[in-house]
Scaffold this active site. Structure first.
Site, PDB file in Angstrom:
ATOM      1  CB  THR A 100      -0.892   0.049   1.254  1.00  0.00           C
ATOM      2  OG1 THR A 100      -0.045   0.095   2.419  1.00  0.00           O
ATOM      3  CG2 THR A 100      -1.793  -1.164   1.346  1.00  0.00           C
ATOM      4  CG  ASP A 152      -2.739   1.549  11.491  1.00  0.00           C
ATOM      5  OD1 ASP A 152      -3.709   1.319  10.745  1.00  0.00           O
ATOM      6  OD2 ASP A 152      -1.561   1.316  11.189  1.00  0.00           O
ATOM      7  CG  HIS A 181       2.835   2.213  52.540  1.00  0.00           C
ATOM      8  ND1 HIS A 181       1.833   3.142  52.354  1.00  0.00           N
ATOM      9  CD2 HIS A 181       3.080   2.190  53.866  1.00  0.00           C
ATOM     10  CE1 HIS A 181       1.480   3.644  53.530  1.00  0.00           C
ATOM     11  NE2 HIS A 181       2.230   3.088  54.461  1.00  0.00           N
ATOM     12  CG  ASN A 214       5.561   5.127  60.571  1.00  0.00           C
ATOM     13  OD1 ASN A 214       4.751   5.753  59.919  1.00  0.00           O
ATOM     14  ND2 ASN A 214       5.222   4.285  61.535  1.00  0.00           N
ATOM     15  CD  GLU A 237      25.435  -5.415  43.831  1.00  0.00           C
ATOM     16  OE1 GLU A 237      25.619  -5.540  42.608  1.00  0.00           O
ATOM     17  OE2 GLU A 237      25.303  -6.384  44.608  1.00  0.00           O
ATOM     18  N   GLY A 247       2.868   4.386   0.685  1.00  0.00           N
ATOM     19  CA  GLY A 247       4.293   4.691   0.784  1.00  0.00           C
ATOM     20  C   GLY A 247       5.169   3.453   0.792  1.00  0.00           C
ATOM     21  NE  ARG A 271       5.140   9.038  61.944  1.00  0.00           N
ATOM     22  CZ  ARG A 271       5.450   8.899  60.662  1.00  0.00           C
ATOM     23  NH1 ARG A 271       6.582   9.390  60.196  1.00  0.00           N
ATOM     24  NH2 ARG A 271       4.635   8.278  59.846  1.00  0.00           N
ATOM     25  CE  LYS A 291      23.294  -3.288  50.813  1.00  0.00           C
ATOM     26  NZ  LYS A 291      24.164  -3.159  52.002  1.00  0.00           N
ATOM     27  CG  HIS A 292      18.002  -3.963  50.956  1.00  0.00           C
ATOM     28  ND1 HIS A 292      18.121  -4.932  49.984  1.00  0.00           N
ATOM     29  CD2 HIS A 292      18.916  -4.277  51.904  1.00  0.00           C
ATOM     30  CE1 HIS A 292      19.044  -5.803  50.336  1.00  0.00           C
ATOM     31  NE2 HIS A 292      19.565  -5.427  51.495  1.00  0.00           N
TER      32      HIS A 292
END
Length: 529
Positions: A37, A128, A529, A423, A333, A39, A443, A280-281
């Site tokens: 088709t 499309d 969290h 916390n 790391e 182009g 806390r 870290k973590h």
């Protein structure tokens, strides 16, 4: 159904013409008839390839600015007909419908159009219609039709043909169909997501997310968990867009922690000086500004040297040689930065297990975005936490006013606390963290952990007293009782920043006044969290 299907006729219609000519030439050399088709047909003819226009097959010209060209029984009948169904083949013969054995389609660049900030009408025109319709038809009929939607699969098709006497196997066609359906699903997700955003629909009735495989990972958080890394197609600087200069592949935890580190350090505008975050973590164990990147690194490292071992280091500026040397003094790391000097890269080259990533820029911490998290039976969706506060937003609630330096440190600690698991308690002094308590159920416990880390570092550094003495402290959420304020005062803190909003705010403020602390409210919370 026959396992091996020879390719006799292919329909090719692509927006991305990368590799098109070589692929089409290889098909033509195998005797495959080419339909095309617009182009795509023009490009193929320009390369000297014989091609039949789809308009010639359908008997209808392309019309309505190309909106209508492949939506015709001569196309879809050729894709959907079951070759071993006599009724299907009789209908095809009666209506002069030729079979299509290979469909090669990549879709209008809708995602790219949205990403470049095009207006609404331009985005609509880049949705499309014919492409997805053909892809779904060919994929449904994968018992007989091979479908290709990614340039990356051209080589796989040719290899399949080479290995199987110019035929494709059922297993190969199944795989290609799965890839194709995933592509149309992602495309529709992009369109629906954009349209929801355009009309201000924050909670659409149905919501989809998609990604493209970037890397199969060795395992997930733990060795017994499978994992992979997918890119969502956005251009936000970070792990997904970074160039890795050296080191083994990133792990699941590396990617998660590196993202956390870079999002944190991006909070600090490099125009206001270098900043370094050590993670870290997924929690920061040290964050600092400095006169130089090296100075910032040392100050961040001195917050918690023990936790920094095996951590992730993120910079908001170009990594230089002096900073690189300092980083290599302990096991690290990953290091991620907007850029790195050639000398810095050479220094890291001697550390084969250290990964160096450069991103070319920083993510915008104030930009809107979406995050989601799976839960049993569904997933939660929320806006990215792009909340920020300035001096003008702060409300002083105590008798003692914070000094200018305390205000600077309060805002610094507040920025870091946004990236600490709740916390969260962050002690800071002179633009550097000096104690961090993270992820505790109480806390008060976070307050005590941050103090203890400061005391341990003071002993390791040979200091006369804990660095929390005279510090400013941030809490990611309000203090429900006065005991948290009393614990901060016992650690030597002199100023506190917190959201406010507790039923016992008056009790907490009274305790701060009694203990001689300055305290400001932000009116904004940063649970993580």
């Amino acid at each position: 159904m026959t396992d091996r299907i020879p390719l006799k006729r292919a329909l090719i219609s692509v927006s991305d013409k990368t590799g098109l000519i070589d692929f089409a030439r290889a098909l033509s050399a195998r005797g495959v008839e080419l339909l095309s088709t617009g182009g795509t047909a023009k490009a193929l003819r320009g390369a000297g390839l014989a091609v039949i226009d789809v308009a010639q097959v359908t008997g209808f010209p392309e019309m309505m600015d190309g909106r209508v060209k492949t939506l015709h029984p001569s196309v879809h009948g050729g894709l959907l007909a079951l070759r071993d169904n006599a009724e299907h083949m009789s209908a095809a013969n009666a209506h002069g419908i030729g079979m299509i054995d290979l469909l090669v389609v990549n879709l209008y660049p809708f995602e790219e159009t949205v990403a470049k900030g095009a207006d609404y009408d331009d985005c609509i025109e880049n949705i499309d219609i014919g492409g997805p319709a053909m892809i779904r038809a060919a994929s449904k009929n994968h018992a007989y039709v091979t479908v290709v939607v990614d340039v990356a699969d051209y080589a796989a098709v040719l290899h399949e043909l080479d290995q199987n006497d110019d035929t494709t196997s059922y297993v190969f066609r199944q795989r290609q169909a799965q890839i194709a359906y995933a592509r149309t699903a992602a495309y529709d997700a992009a369109v629906s997501g954009w349209l929801a955003q355009s009309i201000g629909e924050a909670t659409p009735r149905r919501r989809s997310f998609s990604g493209e495989l970037a890397q199969t990972l060795r395992y997930g958080e733990n060795p017994h968990q499978s994992a992979a890394f997918y890119k969502d197609g956005s251009d936000r600087p970070g792990v997904a867009t970074a160039k890795q200069w050296q080191g083994k592949e990133l792990s699941y935890n590396n990617i998660n922690d590196t993202d956390a580190a870079f999002e944190l350090v991006a909070e600090f505008d490099p125009a206001e000086g270098p900043a370094v975050a050590i993670i870290k973590h997924a929690n920061p164990c040290g964050v600092a500004r400095g006169a130089t990147a090296l100075d910032a690194y040392h100050r961040a490292y001195d917050c918690d040297r023990t936790s920094a071992f095996g951590g992730i280091v993120a910079l908001n500026c170009t990594l230089d040689a002096d900073t690189a040397r300092a980083i290599t003094e302990i096991f690290t790391e990953v290091v991620i930065a907007p850029d790195a000097t050639e000398e810095a890269r050479e220094i890291f080259a001697a550390k084969k297990n250290l990964r160096l990533l450069t991103t070319g820029g920083l993510p915008d911490p104030s930009a809107a975005g979406t995050s989601f998290r799976q839960v049993a039976g569904g997933f939660l969706v929320q806006g990215r936490d792009n909340g920020r506060v300035a001096r003008a937003d702060l409300k002083v609630v105590t008798q003692r006013q914070p000094s200018d330096q305390e205000l600077d440190d309060l805002l610094f600690a507040w920025t870091v606390a946004k990236h600490v698991k709740s916390n969260a308690i962050v002690y800071a002094k002179d633009g550097a963290t000096v104690g961090i308590g993270a992820g505790q159920m109480s806390r008060v416990d976070s307050t005590r952990i941050g103090r203890r880390k400061s005391e341990d570092m003071a002993e390791a550094l040979g200091l006369a007293e804990a660095t929390t003495i005279g510090s400013a402290v941030s809490s990611d959420a309000f203090f429900p009782f006065a005991d948290g304020i009393e614990a901060l005062a016992a650690a030597g803190a002199k100023a506190v920043i917190q959201p406010g909003g507790s039923m016992r705010d008056a009790e907490v403020i009274e305790a701060a006044d009694r203990l001689g602390l300055a305290m400001v409210f932000t009116g904004q919370r940063h649970f993580r969290h």
